[in-house]
Design an enzyme around this catalytic site. Structure first.
Site, PDB file in Angstrom:
ATOM      1  CB  SER A  78      -7.891   3.827   2.857  1.00  0.00           C
ATOM      2  OG  SER A  78      -7.260   3.312   3.948  1.00  0.00           O
ATOM      3  CE  LYS A 116      -3.686   2.097   2.818  1.00  0.00           C
ATOM      4  NZ  LYS A 116      -4.459   1.965   3.955  1.00  0.00           N
ATOM      5  CB  SER A 142      -8.140   0.833   5.692  1.00  0.00           C
ATOM      6  OG  SER A 142      -8.842   2.201   5.392  1.00  0.00           O
TER       7      SER A 142
HETATM    8  N1  GLN Z   1     -12.811   4.556   6.369  1.00  0.00           N
HETATM    9  C1  GLN Z   1     -12.139   5.006   7.794  1.00  0.00           C
HETATM   10  C2  GLN Z   1     -11.847   6.348   7.523  1.00  0.00           C
HETATM   11  O1  GLN Z   1     -12.134   6.780   6.562  1.00  0.00           O
HETATM   12  C3  GLN Z   1     -11.075   4.131   7.783  1.00  0.00           C
HETATM   13  C4  GLN Z   1      -9.972   4.260   6.971  1.00  0.00           C
HETATM   14  C5  GLN Z   1      -8.717   3.377   7.476  1.00  0.00           C
HETATM   15  O2  GLN Z   1      -8.866   2.400   8.182  1.00  0.00           O
HETATM   16  N2  GLN Z   1      -7.657   3.697   7.035  1.00  0.00           N
HETATM   17  O3  GLN Z   1     -11.350   6.833   8.313  1.00  0.00           O
END
Ligand code: GLN
Length: 506
Positions: A152, A77, A176
């Site tokens: 994400s 990532k 994410s």
């Molecule tokens: N959807 C959550 C956010 O937007 C989680 C994102 C994540 O785990 N990086 O913060």
């Protein structure tokens, strides 16, 4: 023989070990898969770097000094900094940025012998649930390219599902790893907070951010997790000082004997999270908005786990239902502080024309950050500001503790908690872009474990409406990753859902 790109980590490692295939052959096959950048999953590919690493792996096999995953490809990532590839965190702010060092997680996987295929698209600074917040365009879901892959870590999930890489790293701040894994029909695990070093991971919300592997099976995830995790006390002040573990050790334990006292493993299903019909109405379940197809597949997955020897009981998680406001206060507060470093001075984007220093900061940040990142910085600055700190930030921290305490109470009666990852399957691109709160609400099931710092994972349990993958979430108590992987592996030995491939579904 099955084509190389359809093989998983364990299978590729075995072929490489038996010298049935070389690391260069494997890397060449996967590089061919990434040609044309299907699904916009990758943000950087450099075949020269990848092939040089693969050659070095072959030399190690020849010299008898191969690591446990020598020659098996992985992609990262784009929030993990890398020397040999550009790191952008999905942001224009870091466009073209090259780090002078590798993140600890990247370095550890290299030490285990893994060959890097490149960097994977993600929501800007890991903020999002659909990968539509990337400055470099959205990623598409390999099961239906009109839909989001989740976020994400959307590039990671899409790349594994589309067989562009056998495994990927992801990060999970509030879901994410789990949510994109669920949307793309793969397996992913977020370990206990502090297990994997955050050194070299571009920070979003430091008290929540945690790295983990995404692959096609629990068995493969266990191999990567073993290589990724371990204390890094000098470089990450929140790194846990606990010994390294072999996360594959319990995979084969039968669930009938995997419980606390050697009895049946007890799995608790939160009544608030599933549509149980009339069964538990006296417990007054909260309407979690779960869709019927998701709920149905989860009920059958729980029944399957019962068939495999586990005992399933209902629980009430109480304060977990407050996770959304608590998370979006804490995460935005931490983000507003973490992202203050992007000011055009030391690294990253700098505005071209400016009148003075303040103007330079303002223009740099206005140009470099996307809309969602700006929204969160402003929310974070607001909840931390004088006059609002007590009402929002402090209050959120108190409820965060209560959520963690509720989990501890639950674990007195069970070994593992099981439930949905998301209320629905992958939504259509653009569906939630005008309504950020709609995406925040879809995090309802992943946020509680994040706030508590607990290990948690997602595994595929079938295809719902429109043939879209559904994931089941497993949450364990602190340091119980091996138990989660045990449950998931036993389930995967008895089912084939993790084997279905987009476009080739049986
Ligand atoms: N959807 C959550 C956010 O937007 C989680 C994102 C994540 O785990 N990086 O913060």
């Amino acid at each position: 023989m099955t084509e190389l790109h359809h093989l998983g980590v364990a299978e590729l490692a075995a072929l490489l070990k038996n010298k049935e295939v070389s690391a260069v052959e494997v890397a060449t096959r996967f590089l061919a898969q990434t040609g044309g950048n299907p699904h916009n999953a990758f943000l950087d590919i450099d075949s020269e770097v990848t092939l040089a690493q693969a050659k070095a792996s072959d030399a190690k096999w020849a010299a008898g000094s191969a690591g446990p995953l020598e020659g098996v490809p992985v992609a990262h990532k784009d929030v993990f900094v890398t020397k040999d590839f550009v790191t952008t965190a999905g942001s224009k702010m870091l466009s073209g940025y090259r780090s002078p060092f590798d993140a600890t997680v990247v370095a550890r996987l290299r030490q285990a012998g893994m060959v890097t295929l490149g960097k994977l698209n993600c929501d800007e600074f890991a903020m999002g649930s659909s990968n539509e917040n990337s400055a470099f365009g959205p990623v598409t879901n390999p099961w239906d390219t009109a839909r989001v892959p989740g976020g994400s870590s959307g590039g990671s999930a899409a790349a594994v599902a589309a067989r562009l890489t056998p495994a990927a790293t992801g990060t999970d701040t509030g879901g994410s790893i789990r949510q994109p894994a669920a949307f793309c029909g793969i397996t992913g695990i977020k370990p206990t907070y502090g297990r994997a070093s955050r050194y070299g991971m571009v920070a979003y919300a430091s008290s929540l951010d945690q790295a983990g592997p995404m692959a096609r099976s629990a068995e493969d995830c266990a191999l990567l997790l073993t290589a990724m995790c371990g204390p890094d006390l000098d470089r990450d002040s929140t790194s846990l000082n606990v010994a390294e573990e072999n996360y594959s050790r319990d995979l084969l334990r039968p669930l009938a004997r995997a419980g606390k006292d050697g009895g049946a493993l007890t799995i608790a299903a939160p009544v608030e999270w599933l549509d149980w019909g009339n069964d538990f109405h006296h417990l007054d379940p909260v309407n979690s908005g779960i869709k019927a197809d998701v709920s149905k597949l989860l009920q059958s997955a729980l029944r399957k786990l019962e068939d495999l020897g586990a005992k399933v009981i209902p629980i009430v998680l109480g304060k977990a239902s407050l996770s959304i406001p608590v998370y979006y206060i804490v995460a935005c507060a931490e983000a507003s502080s973490n992202l203050s470093r992007f000011d055009g001075v030391k690294f990253g984007h700098r505005a071209k024309d400016f009148a003075d220093l303040t103007d330079m900061y303002k223009k740099t940040r206005a140009e470099g950050f996307g809309q969602e990142v700006k929204r969160r910085i402003m929310t974070g600055a607001y909840v931390l500001s004088h006059g609002y700190y007590d009402a929002y930030y402090l209050q959120a921290q108190k409820i965060r503790r209560m959520i963690a305490d509720d989990f501890q109470q639950a674990f007195a009666d069970c070994d593992v908690i099981a439930g949905p990852v998301a209320p629905s399957t992958a939504w259509t691109l653009g569906d939630n872009t005008d309504d950020p709160v709609a995406s925040y609400l879809a995090d309802i099931f992943t946020l509680p474990a994040s706030l508590a710092g607990l290990p948690c994972m997602s595994l595929p349990v079938g295809l719902g409406d429109y043939g879209l993958p559904v994931g089941m979430q497993l949450i364990g108590n602190y340091l119980q990753e091996a138990k989660l992987l045990n449950v998931a592996h036993q389930y995967q030995l008895a089912t084939d859902f993790h084997k279905s491939t987009p476009g080739v579904t049986a």
